[in-house]
Design a protein around this motif. Structure first.
Motif, PDB file in Angstrom:
ATOM      1  N   ARG A  93       0.862  -1.270   0.138  1.00  0.00           N
ATOM      2  CA  ARG A  93       0.176  -0.152   0.107  1.00  0.00           C
ATOM      3  C   ARG A  93       0.800   1.044   0.213  1.00  0.00           C
ATOM      4  N   ILE A  94       2.171   1.431   0.318  1.00  0.00           N
ATOM      5  CA  ILE A  94       2.995   2.451   0.391  1.00  0.00           C
ATOM      6  C   ILE A  94       3.157   3.159  -1.162  1.00  0.00           C
ATOM      7  N   PHE A  95       2.991   1.955  -2.029  1.00  0.00           N
ATOM      8  CA  PHE A  95       3.093   2.649  -3.261  1.00  0.00           C
ATOM      9  C   PHE A  95       1.942   3.742  -3.582  1.00  0.00           C
ATOM     10  N   ARG A  96       0.840   3.375  -2.985  1.00  0.00           N
ATOM     11  CA  ARG A  96      -0.391   4.211  -3.188  1.00  0.00           C
ATOM     12  C   ARG A  96      -0.062   5.632  -2.316  1.00  0.00           C
ATOM     13  N   ILE A  97       0.230   5.197  -1.082  1.00  0.00           N
ATOM     14  CA  ILE A  97       0.319   6.395  -0.189  1.00  0.00           C
ATOM     15  C   ILE A  97       1.338   7.384  -0.508  1.00  0.00           C
ATOM     16  N   LEU A  98       2.647   6.902  -1.138  1.00  0.00           N
ATOM     17  CA  LEU A  98       3.849   7.759  -1.555  1.00  0.00           C
ATOM     18  C   LEU A  98       3.633   8.052  -2.722  1.00  0.00           C
ATOM     19  N   LYS A  99       2.652   7.815  -3.493  1.00  0.00           N
ATOM     20  CA  LYS A  99       2.319   8.405  -4.866  1.00  0.00           C
ATOM     21  C   LYS A  99       3.520   7.534  -5.824  1.00  0.00           C
ATOM     22  N   LEU A 100       3.982   6.429  -5.660  1.00  0.00           N
ATOM     23  CA  LEU A 100       4.992   5.804  -6.415  1.00  0.00           C
ATOM     24  C   LEU A 100       4.666   4.977  -7.419  1.00  0.00           C
ATOM     25  N   VAL A 101       3.523   5.448  -8.188  1.00  0.00           N
ATOM     26  CA  VAL A 101       3.009   4.672  -9.169  1.00  0.00           C
ATOM     27  C   VAL A 101       3.835   4.513 -10.522  1.00  0.00           C
ATOM     28  N   ARG A 102       4.881   5.617 -10.552  1.00  0.00           N
ATOM     29  CA  ARG A 102       5.888   5.583 -11.797  1.00  0.00           C
ATOM     30  C   ARG A 102       6.750   4.291 -11.644  1.00  0.00           C
ATOM     31  N   PHE A 103       6.757   3.785 -10.401  1.00  0.00           N
ATOM     32  CA  PHE A 103       7.814   2.576 -10.060  1.00  0.00           C
ATOM     33  C   PHE A 103       6.820   1.194 -10.371  1.00  0.00           C
ATOM     34  N   VAL A 104       5.562   1.452 -10.095  1.00  0.00           N
ATOM     35  CA  VAL A 104       4.598   0.405 -10.531  1.00  0.00           C
ATOM     36  C   VAL A 104       4.575   0.288 -11.965  1.00  0.00           C
ATOM     37  N   GLY A 105       4.950   1.459 -12.842  1.00  0.00           N
ATOM     38  CA  GLY A 105       4.835   1.257 -14.215  1.00  0.00           C
ATOM     39  C   GLY A 105       6.130   0.876 -14.802  1.00  0.00           C
ATOM     40  N   ALA A 106       7.323   0.939 -13.848  1.00  0.00           N
ATOM     41  CA  ALA A 106       8.446   0.271 -14.263  1.00  0.00           C
ATOM     42  C   ALA A 106       8.545  -1.132 -13.982  1.00  0.00           C
ATOM     43  N   THR A 107       7.786  -1.658 -13.162  1.00  0.00           N
ATOM     44  CA  THR A 107       7.440  -2.875 -12.602  1.00  0.00           C
ATOM     45  C   THR A 107       6.700  -3.398 -13.653  1.00  0.00           C
ATOM     46  N   ASP A 108       5.505  -2.781 -14.445  1.00  0.00           N
ATOM     47  CA  ASP A 108       5.036  -3.385 -15.483  1.00  0.00           C
ATOM     48  C   ASP A 108       5.801  -3.774 -16.777  1.00  0.00           C
ATOM     49  N   ASN A 109       6.678  -2.854 -16.927  1.00  0.00           N
ATOM     50  CA  ASN A 109       7.699  -3.000 -18.090  1.00  0.00           C
ATOM     51  C   ASN A 109       8.564  -4.117 -17.730  1.00  0.00           C
ATOM     52  N   LEU A 110       8.987  -4.255 -16.604  1.00  0.00           N
ATOM     53  CA  LEU A 110       9.713  -5.506 -16.356  1.00  0.00           C
ATOM     54  C   LEU A 110       9.047  -6.772 -16.567  1.00  0.00           C
ATOM     55  N   ALA A 111       7.860  -6.914 -15.663  1.00  0.00           N
ATOM     56  CA  ALA A 111       6.809  -7.996 -16.155  1.00  0.00           C
ATOM     57  C   ALA A 111       6.856  -8.386 -17.781  1.00  0.00           C
ATOM     58  N   LYS A 112       6.328  -7.197 -18.266  1.00  0.00           N
ATOM     59  CA  LYS A 112       6.375  -7.561 -19.824  1.00  0.00           C
ATOM     60  C   LYS A 112       7.520  -8.105 -20.440  1.00  0.00           C
ATOM     61  N   ALA A 113       8.689  -7.562 -20.086  1.00  0.00           N
ATOM     62  CA  ALA A 113       9.949  -8.277 -20.678  1.00  0.00           C
ATOM     63  C   ALA A 113      10.368  -9.497 -20.514  1.00  0.00           C
ATOM     64  N   LEU A 114       9.892  -9.959 -19.011  1.00  0.00           N
ATOM     65  CA  LEU A 114      10.152 -11.308 -18.692  1.00  0.00           C
ATOM     66  C   LEU A 114       8.877 -12.193 -19.527  1.00  0.00           C
ATOM     67  N   LYS A 115       7.797 -11.745 -19.545  1.00  0.00           N
ATOM     68  CA  LYS A 115       6.654 -12.456 -20.296  1.00  0.00           C
ATOM     69  C   LYS A 115       7.126 -12.704 -21.610  1.00  0.00           C
ATOM     70  N   ALA A 116       7.937 -11.752 -22.367  1.00  0.00           N
ATOM     71  CA  ALA A 116       8.155 -11.684 -23.842  1.00  0.00           C
ATOM     72  C   ALA A 116       9.427 -12.781 -23.894  1.00  0.00           C
ATOM     73  N   SER A 117      10.243 -12.620 -22.855  1.00  0.00           N
ATOM     74  CA  SER A 117      11.616 -13.461 -22.861  1.00  0.00           C
ATOM     75  C   SER A 117      11.380 -15.103 -22.528  1.00  0.00           C
ATOM     76  N   ARG A 118       9.979 -15.269 -22.008  1.00  0.00           N
ATOM     77  CA  ARG A 118       9.828 -16.500 -21.086  1.00  0.00           C
ATOM     78  C   ARG A 118      10.246 -17.882 -21.879  1.00  0.00           C
ATOM     79  N   PHE A 119      10.183 -17.903 -23.152  1.00  0.00           N
ATOM     80  CA  PHE A 119      10.494 -19.200 -24.030  1.00  0.00           C
ATOM     81  C   PHE A 119      11.929 -19.182 -24.116  1.00  0.00           C
TER      82      PHE A 119
END
Length: 274
Positions: free
Chosen positions: A126-152
């Motif tokens: 919840r600290i992401f919401r409280i401290l408005k660290l949404v930009r780090f959530v976006g970075a996490t999404d980018n990393l998750a996309k990269a992991l998914k794309a390279s999973r094979f």
């Protein structure tokens, strides 16, 4: 124009305090909960130290019950303050809140279950919401996309590493034998994995010159193998960034929303200045 009923006004005010971190009361509420979570986790860790538990068991137990009651009240208030409670109850945070509250009650029937309160660490998300660290959530999404794309690619790589470990472990078993601790092929494979990953527990080691030479090759190979997954993921991230540049998108630094107009000055999603 109809005025809202007193009950509705009370629920609206409660919802504002509990779910909205933009208000002063909301920030205070969230910070109190976060400090309570941290304090509770520290209590569990200290309680696991037998010397401290023997000396301060009553203090630990009473403190944990106070925090558990606090979280129980919070959980009930969260349900009451929303129009559709099932949305919260079955949401990610709702499930985490429930799981972090139950262990202390379960400890009354199941010994040691209170240690599961360490799950409360997940509530710190919840600290992401409280401290408005949404930009780090976006970075996490980018990393998750990269992991998914390279999973094979990663799967093929790990399969190759596993095959190499089986081959090396088998060869080492044939070279060294029981006298060096390589009592079976699985034992040799275990040694190969430990050595290839550069962990090196040292519980078994080759004694012959041939075995030591093979071990040296495995150690050197390990450094190269560690870098490969990083390169695969980095390539996918770079490819994604290049794709965004080619599309000439203007992403928001606050919420990571993309596809803004070239002349846009504010984010269409959160209102942040671009």
């Amino acid at each position: 124009m109809n005025n809202p009923l007193p009950n509705e006004k009370w629920r609206s005010r409660l919802h504002q305090i509990i779910y909205e971190a933009d208000t002063k009361e909301g920030k205070i509420f969230d910070l109190v909960i976060i400090w309570a979570i941290i304090f509770s986790i520290i209590l569990v860790m200290l309680e696991s130290v037998k010397t401290l538990d023997a000396k301060y068991h009553t203090l630990f137990d009473v403190s944990e019950w106070i925090i558990t009651i606090l979280f129980t009240i919070e959980y009930v208030l969260r349900i009451i303050s929303v129009k559709k409670p099932q949305w919260y109850i079955f949401s990610f945070y709702g499930i985490i809140d429930l799981l972090s509250t139950l262990p202390k009650y379960l400890s009354l029937f199941i010994g040691g279950a209170h240690a599961l309160v360490a799950l409360r660490a997940l509530r710190l998300l919840r600290i992401f919401r409280i401290l408005k660290l949404v930009r780090f959530v976006g970075a996490t999404d980018n990393l998750a996309k990269a992991l998914k794309a390279s999973r094979f690619k990663i799967f093929v790589f790990l399969s190759a590493v596993l095959i190499i470990c089986v081959i090396i472990g088998t060869i080492m078993y044939l070279i060294e034998g029981d006298q060096s601790g390589f009592t079976s092929i699985p034992r040799g494979i275990y040694w190969a994995i430990v050595t290839l990953t550069t962990v090196g527990y040292g519980d078994i080691a080759p004694q012959s010159a041939v075995g030591q030479f093979l071990a040296s090759m495995v150690m050197i190979l390990g450094y190269g193998i560690i870098a490969i997954p990083t390169g695969i993921i980095t390539a996918e991230i770079s490819k994604d960034k290049a794709h965004l540049i080619d599309m000439n998108t203007n992403s928001c630094t606050n919420c990571s929303a993309a596809n803004h107009r070239d002349d846009a000055k504010y984010c269409y999603k959160c209102g942040e200045k671009l």
